[in-house]
Structure formats: C-alpha cells, structure tokens
Enzyme design. Structure first.
Site, mmCIF file in Angstrom:
data_model
loop_
_atom_site.group_PDB
_atom_site.id
_atom_site.type_symbol
_atom_site.label_atom_id
_atom_site.label_comp_id
_atom_site.label_asym_id
_atom_site.label_seq_id
_atom_site.Cartn_x
_atom_site.Cartn_y
_atom_site.Cartn_z
ATOM 1 N N GLU A 226 -4.590 7.973 13.311
ATOM 2 C CA GLU A 226 -5.279 6.754 12.889
ATOM 3 C C GLU A 226 -6.699 7.059 12.419
ATOM 4 O O GLU A 226 -7.173 6.512 11.416
ATOM 5 C CB GLU A 226 -5.333 5.752 14.047
ATOM 6 C CG GLU A 226 -3.986 5.264 14.539
ATOM 7 C CD GLU A 226 -3.343 4.285 13.575
ATOM 8 O OE1 GLU A 226 -3.986 3.910 12.577
ATOM 9 O OE2 GLU A 226 -2.198 3.890 13.836
ATOM 10 N N ARG A 230 -7.956 6.538 8.420
ATOM 11 C CA ARG A 230 -8.857 5.413 8.210
ATOM 12 C C ARG A 230 -10.302 5.854 8.090
ATOM 13 O O ARG A 230 -10.971 5.575 7.106
ATOM 14 C CB ARG A 230 -8.713 4.415 9.346
ATOM 15 C CG ARG A 230 -7.306 3.941 9.507
ATOM 16 C CD ARG A 230 -7.186 2.896 10.593
ATOM 17 N NE ARG A 230 -5.784 2.638 10.826
ATOM 18 C CZ ARG A 230 -4.989 1.985 9.972
ATOM 19 N NH1 ARG A 230 -5.475 1.535 8.848
ATOM 20 N NH2 ARG A 230 -3.723 1.792 10.237
ATOM 21 N N ASP A 370 8.295 7.735 8.576
ATOM 22 C CA ASP A 370 8.069 7.407 7.173
ATOM 23 C C ASP A 370 7.222 8.403 6.380
ATOM 24 O O ASP A 370 7.661 9.011 5.419
ATOM 25 C CB ASP A 370 7.461 6.008 7.062
ATOM 26 C CG ASP A 370 6.315 5.776 8.029
ATOM 27 O OD1 ASP A 370 5.883 6.723 8.724
ATOM 28 O OD2 ASP A 370 5.841 4.629 8.116
ATOM 29 N N GLU A 539 2.972 -1.680 2.211
ATOM 30 C CA GLU A 539 3.910 -0.764 1.574
ATOM 31 C C GLU A 539 4.546 -1.326 0.301
ATOM 32 O O GLU A 539 4.672 -0.610 -0.701
ATOM 33 C CB GLU A 539 5.021 -0.361 2.564
ATOM 34 C CG GLU A 539 4.546 0.532 3.674
ATOM 35 C CD GLU A 539 3.850 -0.239 4.779
ATOM 36 O OE1 GLU A 539 3.129 0.406 5.565
ATOM 37 O OE2 GLU A 539 4.027 -1.475 4.857
#
Length: 575
Positions: A226, A230, A370, A539
C-alpha cells in the site's frame, strides 16, 4: 446492508489487502498509455474518497485527449499513444536513463512522457482551431465537470481530514488507515498537477515539504504494498510532473521537484527492510518505519499480487536517483517467481516469505492475485520491451498466463453470452466458480496493452505487428470490457457491485438480479446481497481509458462518462 439501498455509500474502512493496486503506478500509465497525459492499475485499498480522486483524474485525461483529437467518419479519434517529448508515432526509442545504469539494465526503464508548455497552460489551450470550437465545447464542459468534482472532493478532505490518510465523508472525520503518511495528499498531487489545480498543488506540496519527512521517521507499521503504490508512487509521479528527471525548474506550484525525490528515497530506504529482513526473495508484508524493521503478516503469508506489484516504482526510483539498490531488490521477486511451478502460467494467491513457495491452490484474478499478471507486462515494457533481452522471461510469463486465462478461467454466461473470468478456488483440478470481482476489470486494459505493446491498434495493424494471439487477446479485452461495463448498467443505481456471479449451466440463483429491469443482461449477472456495495474502484474506468487510447474508439470515452456520472452523483451527496 439494506436490500432497498443495495449500493448506498457508507463510511467503510477497506480491507487493505483486497483493493487492487492502482494499476499500477501512475508513472507507467503515463509512460505506456498517454499522448499528452497519463493513464497503472488494490488492489488499491484506500477508501472511496481516495479512489474518486484517481477516477476523476483518469476521466479528466480522457476528456482532454478527446477534445484535442480529430475523428474519422466512424467516430474513431485519430491520434497515437506517444506524441510529446520527442516520441513520435511508431518511434520505439527508449529515453536514456544515464550511462551508469547500462550495466544494471540492458536499457533504462521508459520514463514518462512530459507535458508541453501549452499543455500545462490553461484548460482551453488544446483548442487551436477556431472551427472546432463548437464541437469541442461539450468536451470542455465535461472536462470542467470532472475537475469541479475533484476540487469538491479535495475541499471536503482539506476541511475535515487534512493530514489524515482518508476522509470518512459522512461522519466528517479523518482516519489513518494506511499508516498515517497522508496518503490522500500524496496520491492526489499528480492529478492536481495534470488538471492545473494550482491551489491544490500548493497545499499538497507544502504539506509534503513540511510534514511528510518527519512522519516517515516517526510513524509505526505500514503495509509495504500500500505504501509503495500510494505514497512512494505519488511522490515519484510528482517528481516527474514537476520536471524532475530532466533537471528542469518546477513548472508547477509547490516545492522544488528535488523535495519529492528526496522524500521518496527516505521512504524507500526504510521500505527496503521488508526485502532485506526476509530469508527469501519474497519480502515481508509490513514495515515498522521508526524501528527500521519488517515482519510478516500474522498468518505468515504474503499476497502474490502485493509482492509482485512493487517493481515499477522501485525501478523508476533507481533510474532517477542513480542508485540501483531499489530496483535490484524489487526485481529479485520476479526473478524468483519465474522459477516456481505454475498451472498454465497461473499462480496461487498466497506465497510464503519464509519458504519462498506458493501457498494453497486458490487461483483467481481478483483480490491477492490480480496485479501479478498486470505487472508482468508493464515491467517488461518499462525495461525496454525486448523479446531477447534480460527481461524476456517477464513477457514469456505473461504470454503463458494469458493462454492459461483463456483456457481455464474464461467462460460465457447464459442466456446472453457475456464473457467473464471465473476462479479456481481449489486449483485446476477443482470446481470452477463463476465469481468475478470488480478487481478483475483491470484485465481488459492489460490485455490491450500487451497486445499492441502500447501503440495504437491502427499502427500495429499497419506495421503487421500483431500476432494471432495478440488479436485474440485484444478481442478478449473488448469482450471483458463490455462485461465490466454491464456490471454497472445492470444495477438500478448504475454502480457496479463489488463481486458478481454469472449464470452458467452449472450455476444460477433466482431473485438476485441487479434491479435494472431494462437491462438485457439482467438474467446473466447475479449479485448476492453481501456483495451489493460499490467501493468506487477504478479498474473499469482504467481499462476503458486504455482501450480508448489503443483502439481510438470514442465509445470507450462515452462509457467512462456514464460510469463516472454515477460516481459524481454519489460524491455530491457527501462533503
């Protein structure tokens, strides 16, 4: 959640492991998918406010590009993927990252294209032909609506949660769900730069210059994945957009670009402990910043997607900083994954940092799986896109995985035949589940990018660059994009569910449609009550954006506007 309000927006704190990486890092989306602007790409899991900023930025970019492009009689915008910064149509040259990296990379990573001075000017600067004024005015109005929504969201965050990671929009309070490094501020900065929102750039940049370095020193536990996608990614995007790697003075408000780079290096130096503390090339999931230490998750496992969704950022930092240590550590992960057994290129969603082996048999392209597939092709492109170079293994892994996806995971719904990607919870020998997370909607954009390698379909066809498999993947990309869009259209609110199931010969549940009785796919898509919420995930918008840039078909812009309209309505209901 109430059945009567299946898609209402509530104060929620997202499962950080579940919401897919941005795509990726904004840098690679700028690199591979922009003509003037940017595209990466939790599993990004901050919260709906943070995601709304990102989605707004993507829509703003699409509208800017659309209004500046010509169209043919079929409604296809004419243009190319790479335009500015000396990169012309069909030019496959890679920008030089410095001689000192030639021993580490065969070619330095592709750096993001830069905006021209005109493109950085007023919001109307893309109108050069007075004859086009009337035709372009509707796109300008739409673009300004997106920018207005961004400013609205930022204003609410600044008023109620400045300095916190996230704003809880209904309770009007800030929370630190991502370690307390001001994730919204850093993550929104590059979007503000692209939009020309100078006041936001000044406020965000000043906060970073004044507070972020101290917080990095003093804060406790953060998640490696994360924080990389970010905070580190946001700092590097700001460094690029403010003229950093060209050695230019900042063309934006806020601090000098070197501030963003030095802060990124400070953070990355601490994040490296996740790699160096692990007994294998698989990094630990969590870092304690103030202790310069790292440790695994409570269950001892790492998510496959998380450990393989760090390389774009760390490679780019090595390029612009002159220090290869960042990219070297991150690339060890992919080099190790290359050696592990797979099922037709598909991998389980967990991996152990202690043994370096995959854990369990669950195979899916949703949460925890993913962006493994997404970064294979993007890192290969970043490293020079050579079929016979040191990073050829990345393309080979991607190619094998796409074949496995088509063979093992792709099916069609009944009665209308929507193409979807299911799951294998017990591995390839177990039962197929017709479950598809919204997160899987990253795949259309990734397949399109992998098919043309970042150039337009028209250019690739003209130069005879597409193989039969590339064409298959491009067709699958468009089919899946339609399915992702219909996941929105089938609901009564126009907001997609977090998870959808699909009606097949082996699976159907009565009375769980999306509520839009006029949708022709009402009987194809099944939405369970527990999944009837929308986290404003990016997405689908990302994939539509990529498909627009590659196919140049305006229908993808219009689909984004339809989806974004529902987002903007919901955002206006809160602060």
């Amino acid at each position: 959640m109430s059945k009567s309000l299946p898609y209402s927006m509530k104060d929620v704190h997202y499962d950080n492991a579940k919401f897919r990486h941005r795509s990726c890092f904004k840098m690679i989306t700028q690199t591979m998918l922009t003509s003037n602007l940017k595209r990466d790409f939790i599993s990004c899991s901050t919260g709906k406010f943070l995601v709304l900023l990102m989605i707004g930025g993507l829509a703003y970019l699409m509208l800017t590009n659309t209004s500046s492009g010509h169209s043919d009689s079929n409604g296809h915008a004419k243009g190319v993927i790479f335009k500015e910064g000396g990169i012309k149509e069909g030019d496959k040259s890679i920008m030089d990252g410095g001689n000192r990296f030639r021993r580490f990379w065969r070619k330095p990573p592709r750096l993001p294209p830069r905006l021209s001075p005109d493109e950085k000017g007023s919001n109307n600067s893309f109108i050069h032909d007075p004859v086009k004024l009337n035709a372009d005015s509707k796109w300008i109005a739409r673009q300004q609506s997106v920018k207005k929504a961004f400013i609205h969201a930022w204003s609410g965050y600044k008023k109620y949660a400045m300095g916190f990671d996230e704003l809880m929009p209904l309770s009007h309070r800030g929370v630190d769900g991502l370690g307390g490094l001001g994730a919204t501020i850093v993550d929104a900065l590059d979007t503000a730069m692209i939009m020309g929102a100078d006041e936001v750039v000044t406020e965000a940049g000043s906060w970073i210059e004044t507070h972020l370095s101290h917080r990095i020193k003093e804060k406790g536990q953060v998640n490696l994945f994360e924080t990389t996608i970010r905070v580190l990614g946001g700092l590097l995007s700001a460094y690029h957009l403010s003229g950093g790697e060209q050695g230019m003075n900042s063309t934006h408000m806020g601090p000098k670009s070197i501030v963003y780079l030095e802060t990124a290096k400070q953070l990355a130096d601490l994040l490296l402990s996740a790699f160096t503390s692990s007994p294998t090339p698989i990094p630990f999931s969590d870092v304690v910043l103030r202790d310069h230490s790292a440790h695994p998750a409570p269950d001892g496992q790492s998510s496959t997607s998380e450990v393989s969704t760090l390389q774009l950022e760390f490679n780019y930092l090595s390029t612009v900083s002159g220090d290869p240590k960042y990219g070297m550590e991150a690339m060890k992960v992919l080099e190790h994954l290359k050696t592990l057994p797979k099922v037709e290129g598909l991998v389980p969603i967990y991996i152990s940092p202690h043994s370096g082996e995959f854990s369990g048999e669950n195979i899916r392209l949703g949460s925890r799986g993913d962006s493994y597939y997404e970064y294979l092709i993007k890192v290969w492109l970043q490293q020079g896109a050579e079929r016979d170079g040191n990073f050829k293994y990345l393309y080979d892994m991607y190619e094998e995985a796409t074949k496995g996806i088509r063979h093992l995971l792709v099916q069609k719904s009944i009665p209308k035949g929507l193409v979807f990607v299911g799951e294998l919870p017990s591995g390839s020998k177990g039962a197929f589940s017709p479950k598809m997370d919204h997160l899987v909607c990253f795949l259309p954009g990734t397949l399109a990018l992998g098919a043309t390698k970042g150039i337009t379909k028209e250019k690739a066809m003209k130069d005879n660059l597409l193989t039969f498999e590339d064409l298959e993947n491009l067709k699958l990309a468009e089919d899946l994009a339609k399915t992702c869009f219909e996941m929105y259209s089938v609901t009564s609110t126009g907001l997609a569910p977090e998870i959808a199931y699909f009606h097949t010969e082996d699976y159907f549940e009565q009375g769980l449609d999306g509520g839009n009785k006029s949708s022709e796919y009402m009987n194809d898509i099944i939405i369970k009550y527990a999944d009837r919420h929308n986290l404003l995930r990016p997405e689908t918008v990302e994939s539509l954006f990529v498909l627009y840039r590659i196919t140049e078909n305006l229908k993808y812009v219009l689909k984004v506007l339809q989806a974004l309209h529902c987002f903007l309505i919901q955002s206006s209901l809160s602060v």
